[in-house]
Design a protein around this motif. Sequence first.
Motif, short mmCIF file in Angstrom:
data_model
loop_
_atom_site.label_atom_id
_atom_site.label_comp_id
_atom_site.label_asym_id
_atom_site.label_seq_id
_atom_site.Cartn_x
_atom_site.Cartn_y
_atom_site.Cartn_z
N PRO A 227 0.80 -1.24 0.00
CA PRO A 227 0.00 0.00 0.00
C PRO A 227 0.83 1.28 0.00
O PRO A 227 0.34 2.33 -0.42
CB PRO A 227 -0.86 -0.12 1.26
N LYS A 228 2.07 1.23 0.47
CA LYS A 228 2.91 2.43 0.42
C LYS A 228 3.17 2.88 -1.02
O LYS A 228 3.47 4.04 -1.26
CB LYS A 228 4.23 2.20 1.14
N GLY A 229 3.08 1.95 -1.93
CA GLY A 229 3.32 2.27 -3.33
C GLY A 229 2.08 2.64 -4.11
O GLY A 229 2.13 2.76 -5.34
N ASP A 230 0.95 2.84 -3.41
CA ASP A 230 -0.31 3.15 -4.09
C ASP A 230 -0.26 4.52 -4.77
O ASP A 230 0.41 5.44 -4.30
CB ASP A 230 -1.46 3.16 -3.10
N LYS A 231 -1.04 4.64 -5.83
CA LYS A 231 -1.39 5.94 -6.38
C LYS A 231 -2.74 6.31 -5.78
O LYS A 231 -3.73 5.61 -6.00
CB LYS A 231 -1.48 5.91 -7.90
N VAL A 232 -2.79 7.42 -5.04
CA VAL A 232 -4.01 7.79 -4.34
C VAL A 232 -4.70 8.92 -5.08
O VAL A 232 -4.13 10.00 -5.28
CB VAL A 232 -3.71 8.20 -2.89
N TRP A 233 -5.93 8.67 -5.50
CA TRP A 233 -6.81 9.67 -6.10
C TRP A 233 -7.90 10.01 -5.09
O TRP A 233 -8.11 9.25 -4.13
CB TRP A 233 -7.44 9.13 -7.38
N PRO A 234 -8.61 11.13 -5.28
CA PRO A 234 -9.71 11.44 -4.34
C PRO A 234 -10.72 10.31 -4.21
O PRO A 234 -11.33 10.12 -3.15
CB PRO A 234 -10.35 12.69 -4.95
#
Length: 322
Positions: A227-234
Amino acid sequence: MAMRSPLPFLLAVCVACAASPTPAPPPVGYSVALTPPPAPSPPAPSAPPLPVASAPVATAADTHDAAPPTPTCPEGQVWVPPTSAEGFVMGKGIKGEHRVVLTHGFCMDANEVSVRQYTQCIEAGACKEPWRGDPWSTFPAKLDHPVNMVSWTKSHAYCAWAGERLPTEAEWEWAATGPDQTRYPWGDEPEPSCDYVDYTKFGAPKWAAGADVGCGGGGPSPVGSHPKGDKVWPGGAIHDLAGNVWEWVEDSFMPYASDAVTDPVLRQESAVHGLRGGGWNRSYAAMVITYRGAAHYSYQVPALGFRCVRGEPLATPSPTHQ
């Protein structure tokens, strides 16, 4: 803005009489007092008006800058909005970088398609089994791992069965880099490590590309394990856009042109399609978002999988490769 309901009006009719010894007959339908009306009282002093709080008026700039509400995607997918009118720089920093505008948003799978999901398509009679002739094949036993050993045509068939499609290469890169144009899905730093991705720092040896390497030994990790490597969108987080398994994209593979384009999908008379994201057996260089790969549509290897998107139909039909 909704219009206010009209208030009822009270119509007062006043009839003035001339000072004459013989009053004129009244008009039909009206009545008059037979005695003079009392003198009017002096008007009461009026109170100063109360201050009225006015609603702020939206300017054109406010309307333009206001973010629209995030559309709701099906469970397991994340909304990726369209680009701004200026677009983003695709292939930033490499030969052929060019500006791309995407006029439509799309819902992207939060995870690479898992063995569990792909098995459902097989049971429905819509998908063919992955190739099993490799020690790192995830099918059929590793249900929560990304399905691997699947060709472009098998991946394409699954997405169609799910009512979706493969992402275009531009959609994939935009989903991974976003408006900040980051180097990795999680940002410009830190550099890749096993806390962020499943990869092999210096790559698997060429004589054993599918060797017992990677952060967890040979083969990919369960989906969403980093999860640290996730791309986070709204609208949520997209997992494993770097490492774990390469991902097929819709487009034919070809060198970039430098011209600006809108909603591109690359087509040519070729059996080669693009790959993005790198795999568990690839080096830190392949974790950079702009890194590209390519393979024949029939390619089936242990470090190759896919994910789907739900979006606008493409302007040109997919090749059949029959």
